[in-house]
Design a protein around this motif. Structure first.
Motif, PDB file in Angstrom:
ATOM      1  N   ALA A 155       1.461  16.506  -0.891  1.00  8.24           N
ATOM      2  CA  ALA A 155       1.440  16.811   0.541  1.00  8.24           C
ATOM      3  C   ALA A 155       2.877  16.737   1.043  1.00  8.24           C
ATOM      4  O   ALA A 155       3.815  16.540   0.256  1.00  8.24           O
ATOM      5  CB  ALA A 155       0.547  15.821   1.293  1.00  8.24           C
ATOM      6  N   GLU A 156       3.054  16.908   2.334  1.00 13.56           N
ATOM      7  CA  GLU A 156       4.380  16.742   2.934  1.00 13.56           C
ATOM      8  C   GLU A 156       4.322  15.559   3.887  1.00 13.56           C
ATOM      9  O   GLU A 156       3.508  15.537   4.818  1.00 13.56           O
ATOM     10  CB  GLU A 156       4.819  18.024   3.632  1.00 13.56           C
ATOM     11  CG  GLU A 156       4.939  19.179   2.646  1.00 13.56           C
ATOM     12  CD  GLU A 156       5.631  20.408   3.215  1.00 13.56           C
ATOM     13  OE1 GLU A 156       6.175  20.318   4.344  1.00 13.56           O
ATOM     14  OE2 GLU A 156       5.627  21.451   2.533  1.00 13.56           O
ATOM     15  N   ILE A 157       5.172  14.582   3.624  1.00 12.77           N
ATOM     16  CA  ILE A 157       5.189  13.344   4.403  1.00 12.77           C
ATOM     17  C   ILE A 157       6.508  13.271   5.144  1.00 12.77           C
ATOM     18  O   ILE A 157       7.573  13.236   4.535  1.00 12.77           O
ATOM     19  CB  ILE A 157       4.998  12.122   3.489  1.00 12.77           C
ATOM     20  CG1 ILE A 157       3.691  12.269   2.693  1.00 12.77           C
ATOM     21  CG2 ILE A 157       4.987  10.833   4.306  1.00 12.77           C
ATOM     22  CD1 ILE A 157       3.485  11.214   1.637  1.00 12.77           C
ATOM     23  N   THR A 182       4.098   7.285  -2.671  1.00 14.96           N
ATOM     24  CA  THR A 182       4.944   7.058  -1.495  1.00 14.96           C
ATOM     25  C   THR A 182       4.521   5.755  -0.831  1.00 14.96           C
ATOM     26  O   THR A 182       3.473   5.683  -0.170  1.00 14.96           O
ATOM     27  CB  THR A 182       4.819   8.224  -0.493  1.00 14.96           C
ATOM     28  OG1 THR A 182       5.117   9.453  -1.154  1.00 14.96           O
ATOM     29  CG2 THR A 182       5.778   8.031   0.671  1.00 14.96           C
ATOM     30  N   ARG A 183       5.307   4.718  -1.030  1.00 22.05           N
ATOM     31  CA  ARG A 183       4.949   3.402  -0.501  1.00 22.05           C
ATOM     32  C   ARG A 183       5.213   3.327   1.004  1.00 22.05           C
ATOM     33  O   ARG A 183       6.197   3.877   1.512  1.00 22.05           O
ATOM     34  CB  ARG A 183       5.733   2.300  -1.220  1.00 22.05           C
ATOM     35  CG  ARG A 183       5.347   2.174  -2.678  1.00 22.05           C
ATOM     36  CD  ARG A 183       5.702   0.816  -3.267  1.00 22.05           C
ATOM     37  NE  ARG A 183       5.083   0.655  -4.584  1.00 22.05           N
ATOM     38  CZ  ARG A 183       3.845   0.222  -4.779  1.00 22.05           C
ATOM     39  NH1 ARG A 183       3.100  -0.113  -3.746  1.00 22.05           N
ATOM     40  NH2 ARG A 183       3.350   0.128  -5.992  1.00 22.05           N
ATOM     41  N   MET A 184       4.341   2.628   1.677  1.00 22.35           N
ATOM     42  CA  MET A 184       4.500   2.460   3.113  1.00 22.35           C
ATOM     43  C   MET A 184       5.758   1.668   3.446  1.00 22.35           C
ATOM     44  O   MET A 184       6.299   1.776   4.548  1.00 22.35           O
ATOM     45  CB  MET A 184       3.266   1.772   3.699  1.00 22.35           C
ATOM     46  CG  MET A 184       2.024   2.648   3.739  1.00 22.35           C
ATOM     47  SD  MET A 184       2.262   4.138   4.728  1.00 22.35           S
ATOM     48  CE  MET A 184       2.624   3.434   6.344  1.00 22.35           C
ATOM     49  N   SER A 185       6.244   0.904   2.493  1.00 25.53           N
ATOM     50  CA  SER A 185       7.431   0.085   2.740  1.00 25.53           C
ATOM     51  C   SER A 185       8.697   0.920   2.940  1.00 25.53           C
ATOM     52  O   SER A 185       9.707   0.405   3.410  1.00 25.53           O
ATOM     53  CB  SER A 185       7.643  -0.900   1.586  1.00 25.53           C
ATOM     54  OG  SER A 185       7.779  -0.215   0.350  1.00 25.53           O
ATOM     55  N   GLU A 204       0.815  -1.209   0.000  1.00 32.14           N
ATOM     56  CA  GLU A 204       0.000   0.000   0.000  1.00 32.14           C
ATOM     57  C   GLU A 204       0.854   1.267   0.000  1.00 32.14           C
ATOM     58  O   GLU A 204       2.027   1.255   0.369  1.00 32.14           O
ATOM     59  CB  GLU A 204      -0.942  -0.005   1.203  1.00 32.14           C
ATOM     60  CG  GLU A 204      -2.054  -1.036   1.084  1.00 32.14           C
ATOM     61  CD  GLU A 204      -3.107  -0.897   2.158  1.00 32.14           C
ATOM     62  OE1 GLU A 204      -4.299  -1.038   1.822  1.00 32.14           O
ATOM     63  OE2 GLU A 204      -2.740  -0.671   3.327  1.00 32.14           O
ATOM     64  N   VAL A 205       0.217   2.353  -0.426  1.00 28.50           N
ATOM     65  CA  VAL A 205       0.855   3.670  -0.429  1.00 28.50           C
ATOM     66  C   VAL A 205       0.152   4.548   0.595  1.00 28.50           C
ATOM     67  O   VAL A 205      -0.908   4.196   1.136  1.00 28.50           O
ATOM     68  CB  VAL A 205       0.779   4.314  -1.834  1.00 28.50           C
ATOM     69  CG1 VAL A 205       1.573   3.504  -2.853  1.00 28.50           C
ATOM     70  CG2 VAL A 205      -0.676   4.469  -2.298  1.00 28.50           C
ATOM     71  N   VAL A 206       0.721   5.705   0.869  1.00 25.14           N
ATOM     72  CA  VAL A 206       0.170   6.584   1.893  1.00 25.14           C
ATOM     73  C   VAL A 206      -1.274   6.965   1.578  1.00 25.14           C
ATOM     74  O   VAL A 206      -2.121   7.040   2.482  1.00 25.14           O
ATOM     75  CB  VAL A 206       1.053   7.839   2.050  1.00 25.14           C
ATOM     76  CG1 VAL A 206       0.370   8.900   2.908  1.00 25.14           C
ATOM     77  CG2 VAL A 206       2.404   7.467   2.652  1.00 25.14           C
ATOM     78  N   LEU A 207      -1.582   7.186   0.287  1.00 26.26           N
ATOM     79  CA  LEU A 207      -2.955   7.567  -0.062  1.00 26.26           C
ATOM     80  C   LEU A 207      -3.942   6.460   0.302  1.00 26.26           C
ATOM     81  O   LEU A 207      -5.086   6.741   0.693  1.00 26.26           O
ATOM     82  CB  LEU A 207      -3.046   7.908  -1.552  1.00 26.26           C
ATOM     83  CG  LEU A 207      -4.380   8.470  -2.026  1.00 26.26           C
ATOM     84  CD1 LEU A 207      -4.745   9.745  -1.286  1.00 26.26           C
ATOM     85  CD2 LEU A 207      -4.357   8.729  -3.543  1.00 26.26           C
ATOM     86  N   ASP A 266       7.551   0.728  12.910  1.00 23.81           N
ATOM     87  CA  ASP A 266       7.315   1.448  14.163  1.00 23.81           C
ATOM     88  C   ASP A 266       7.526   2.960  14.014  1.00 23.81           C
ATOM     89  O   ASP A 266       7.497   3.699  14.993  1.00 23.81           O
ATOM     90  CB  ASP A 266       8.232   0.913  15.265  1.00 23.81           C
ATOM     91  CG  ASP A 266       9.718   1.036  14.901  1.00 23.81           C
ATOM     92  OD1 ASP A 266      10.022   1.390  13.741  1.00 23.81           O
ATOM     93  OD2 ASP A 266      10.563   0.769  15.774  1.00 23.81           O
ATOM     94  N   GLU A 267       7.705   3.412  12.774  1.00 29.22           N
ATOM     95  CA  GLU A 267       7.938   4.836  12.530  1.00 29.22           C
ATOM     96  C   GLU A 267       6.616   5.599  12.472  1.00 29.22           C
ATOM     97  O   GLU A 267       5.639   5.138  11.881  1.00 29.22           O
ATOM     98  CB  GLU A 267       8.693   5.006  11.204  1.00 29.22           C
ATOM     99  CG  GLU A 267       9.063   6.434  10.864  1.00 29.22           C
ATOM    100  CD  GLU A 267       9.880   6.520   9.579  1.00 29.22           C
ATOM    101  OE1 GLU A 267      10.186   7.646   9.158  1.00 29.22           O
ATOM    102  OE2 GLU A 267      10.210   5.452   9.005  1.00 29.22           O
ATOM    103  N   VAL A 268       6.587   6.777  13.077  1.00 29.33           N
ATOM    104  CA  VAL A 268       5.418   7.637  12.987  1.00 29.33           C
ATOM    105  C   VAL A 268       5.431   8.333  11.633  1.00 29.33           C
ATOM    106  O   VAL A 268       6.425   8.951  11.249  1.00 29.33           O
ATOM    107  CB  VAL A 268       5.407   8.687  14.121  1.00 29.33           C
ATOM    108  CG1 VAL A 268       4.207   9.617  13.962  1.00 29.33           C
ATOM    109  CG2 VAL A 268       5.385   8.013  15.479  1.00 29.33           C
TER     110      VAL A 268
END
Length: 256
Positions: free
Chosen positions: A64-66, A76-79, A31-34, A84-86
């Motif tokens: 956006a700013e991630i 922007t992939r979640m990988s 998955e990606v951030v969206l 454990d990162e915010v």
């Protein structure tokens, strides 16, 4: 398919103010951030405002700013984040907030209208234009721009100095000026339009100090600084300070 619980912090608010709100949300492989923002809308925050369209990195809507870096949420992939990162998602800082992650990017459309359009060569009709392939290749890179405005957002000339916006077009539109100035068929000069002079005096080319931050955030990997802004600066300097160029212009004026 493996899943895990991620810690997200998303800015919620409007022009009157706002704050970062914490969420714990499920994440699936690939998955990606969206995707996560959509899941939050579906399960915990139905009133969360976010702009998006294609979810394929081609419309430029979901900027956006991630974690402090301007990005497309759909690319922007979640990988790329540790489990454990915010993950902190905030609106683009260089533009006024409308609500939550949506910003008012109308500044960019104002600047776009200030750039004079391509001037067709006199005496040539539709279908009669001819260009060499090397000329096509040189400007083709700039046509990949999806107008996500991440380069505009990260440029410190407008990001850190709101007062510069009136005089500075920003990297996206200076790149447009450079593309037109490189175009072998653009007859702007014959029509009395000096693109290099207007780049410097009307669009604020001198404000750019070529830090390459715009290039670093471009999702299309356009080399904005190296291939557009620096060459445009060089041509402006040649036109203004090169004694041979000055002599040639003087001789042409005398002949006229």
């Amino acid at each position: 398919m493996s899943t895990y619980q991620a810690h997200f912090r998303i800015w919620r608010g409007d022009p009157g103010g706002g704050e970062l709100t914490d969420y714990t949300v499920e994440v699936h492989d690939g998955e990606v951030v969206l995707d996560i923002v959509h899941r939050l809308q579906a399960t915990q925050a139905p009133d969360l405002a976010v702009r998006w369209n294609c979810k394929a990195g081609k419309c430029g809507s979901c900027s956006a700013e991630i974690n402090g870096r301007p990005r497309l949420m759909c690319m922007t992939r979640m990988s790329v984040f540790a489990r454990d990162e915010v993950v902190t998602v905030t609106p683009m800082r260089a533009f006024p907030v409308v609500r939550d992650l949506v910003t008012d990017v109308s500044f960019n459309y104002v600047k776009a209208r200030e750039i004079p359009a391509f001037v067709p060569p006199a005496g040539l009709g539709p279908g009669e234009y001819r260009m060499r392939q090397e000329d096509v290749d040189r400007s083709q890179e700039f046509r990949k721009c999806i107008e996500c405005f991440l380069c505009q957002d990260t440029c410190h000339v407008v990001r850190d100095h709101e007062e510069n916006k009136e005089a500075f077009a920003g990297p996206r539109f200076l790149m447009r000026v450079a593309e037109l100035d490189m175009h072998p068929l653009d007859a702007a000069e014959e029509a009395g339009l000096d693109r290099r002079r207007t780049a410097q005096e009307e669009h604020g080319l001198g404000y750019c100090n070529i830090t390459k931050c715009c290039t670093e955030v471009c999702p299309e990997s356009i080399r904005i600084t190296d291939n557009a802004l620096i060459p445009l600066k060089e041509r402006v300097v040649d036109r203004k300070y090169d004694p041979l160029v000055w002599l040639g212009k003087t001789i042409r004026r005398r002949k006229a």
